[in-house]
Design a protein around this motif. Structure first.
Motif, PDB file in Angstrom:
ATOM      1  N   MET A   1      35.618  28.602 -31.290  1.00 20.41           N
ATOM      2  CA  MET A   1      37.252  27.127 -31.128  1.00 20.41           C
ATOM      3  C   MET A   1      37.276  26.427 -30.300  1.00 20.41           C
ATOM      4  SD  MET A   1      39.418  29.921 -31.763  1.00 20.41           S
ATOM      5  CE  MET A   1      40.475  28.917 -31.797  1.00 20.41           C
ATOM      6  N   ALA A   2      36.320  26.452 -30.012  1.00 14.78           N
ATOM      7  CA  ALA A   2      35.998  24.602 -28.725  1.00 14.78           C
ATOM      8  C   ALA A   2      35.399  23.846 -29.895  1.00 14.78           C
ATOM      9  CB  ALA A   2      34.673  24.937 -28.760  1.00 14.78           C
ATOM     10  N   THR A  48      28.074  29.157 -27.320  1.00 15.98           N
ATOM     11  CA  THR A  48      28.057  29.508 -26.054  1.00 15.98           C
ATOM     12  C   THR A  48      29.065  28.180 -25.985  1.00 15.98           C
ATOM     13  OG1 THR A  48      27.126  30.124 -23.737  1.00 15.98           O
ATOM     14  CG2 THR A  48      25.876  28.473 -25.177  1.00 15.98           C
ATOM     15  N   TRP A  49      29.786  29.162 -24.531  1.00 15.14           N
ATOM     16  CA  TRP A  49      30.936  28.316 -23.761  1.00 15.14           C
ATOM     17  C   TRP A  49      30.418  27.324 -23.625  1.00 15.14           C
ATOM     18  CZ3 TRP A  49      35.398  27.447 -25.589  1.00 15.14           C
ATOM     19  CH2 TRP A  49      36.330  29.000 -26.942  1.00 15.14           C
ATOM     20  N   SER A  55      26.153  18.027 -26.658  1.00 13.57           N
ATOM     21  CA  SER A  55      24.946  18.458 -27.413  1.00 13.57           C
ATOM     22  C   SER A  55      24.827  18.058 -28.455  1.00 13.57           C
ATOM     23  CB  SER A  55      24.934  20.418 -26.920  1.00 13.57           C
ATOM     24  OG  SER A  55      24.128  20.050 -25.022  1.00 13.57           O
ATOM     25  N   ILE A  56      26.009  18.596 -29.077  1.00 14.63           N
ATOM     26  CA  ILE A  56      26.275  18.044 -30.175  1.00 14.63           C
ATOM     27  C   ILE A  56      25.961  16.845 -30.637  1.00 14.63           C
ATOM     28  CG2 ILE A  56      28.279  18.185 -32.264  1.00 14.63           C
ATOM     29  CD1 ILE A  56      29.850  20.394 -30.830  1.00 14.63           C
ATOM     30  N   ASP A  97      26.479  19.269 -20.286  1.00 19.61           N
ATOM     31  CA  ASP A  97      25.757  20.283 -20.352  1.00 19.61           C
ATOM     32  C   ASP A  97      24.177  21.090 -20.700  1.00 19.61           C
ATOM     33  OD1 ASP A  97      24.847  21.422 -22.838  1.00 19.61           O
ATOM     34  OD2 ASP A  97      26.723  20.476 -23.670  1.00 19.61           O
ATOM     35  N   PRO A  98      24.292  22.347 -20.747  1.00 22.32           N
ATOM     36  CA  PRO A  98      22.729  22.757 -19.960  1.00 22.32           C
ATOM     37  C   PRO A  98      21.581  22.165 -21.392  1.00 22.32           C
ATOM     38  CG  PRO A  98      23.459  24.456 -19.740  1.00 22.32           C
ATOM     39  CD  PRO A  98      24.492  23.659 -19.887  1.00 22.32           C
ATOM     40  N   TYR A  99      22.305  22.124 -22.370  1.00 24.30           N
ATOM     41  CA  TYR A  99      21.667  22.356 -23.511  1.00 24.30           C
ATOM     42  C   TYR A  99      21.614  20.600 -24.533  1.00 24.30           C
ATOM     43  CZ  TYR A  99      22.157  27.258 -24.201  1.00 24.30           C
ATOM     44  OH  TYR A  99      23.061  28.230 -23.719  1.00 24.30           O
TER      45      TYR A  99
END
Length: 110
Positions: A1-2, A48-49, A55-56, A97-99
């Motif tokens: 959804m994000a 994951t949210w 990250s993208i 984010d962590p990724y």
């Protein structure tokens, strides 16, 4: 959804005159990426949210072998309590984010 929401925002940007693209590649001129189809086809990140557009963006830059300029509303990333304005290696911080870091610096790359 994000990611679907990111795509909708890309369409909003397109309404203001920026052309869109829905494949990873070197664009001619300025383009906004429609990420939904690309992320479904490539599936490079965990579902994951916690994965954000940071990250993208890092994944797209790495995939195209391009430097990444990440614009955020902070002065830099915090590492060990110190502000780091240029990131050259992986580390975790609260500003992204962590990724993000592992995506920017996959194992064995620098």
């Amino acid at each position: 959804m994000a990611i679907a929401a990111m795509e909708q925002y890309a369409w909003y940007i397109a309404v203001h005159g920026v052309e869109t693209m829905d494949e990873i590649g070197m664009p001619e001129g300025i383009r906004v990426l429609l990420p939904y189809r690309v992320m479904r086809m490539e599936d490079p990140l965990p579902h994951t949210w916690e994965v954000t557009s940071d990250s993208i963006s890092a994944w797209v830059a790495h995939r195209l072998n391009l430097p990444l300029l990440l614009l955020k509303s902070v002065d830099g990333l915090t590492r060990d309590g110190m502000l780091d304005t240029r990131v050259i290696e992986a580390f975790l911080c609260r500003e992204v984010d962590p990724y993000f870091s592992p995506t920017c610096f996959p194992t064995g790359s620098r």
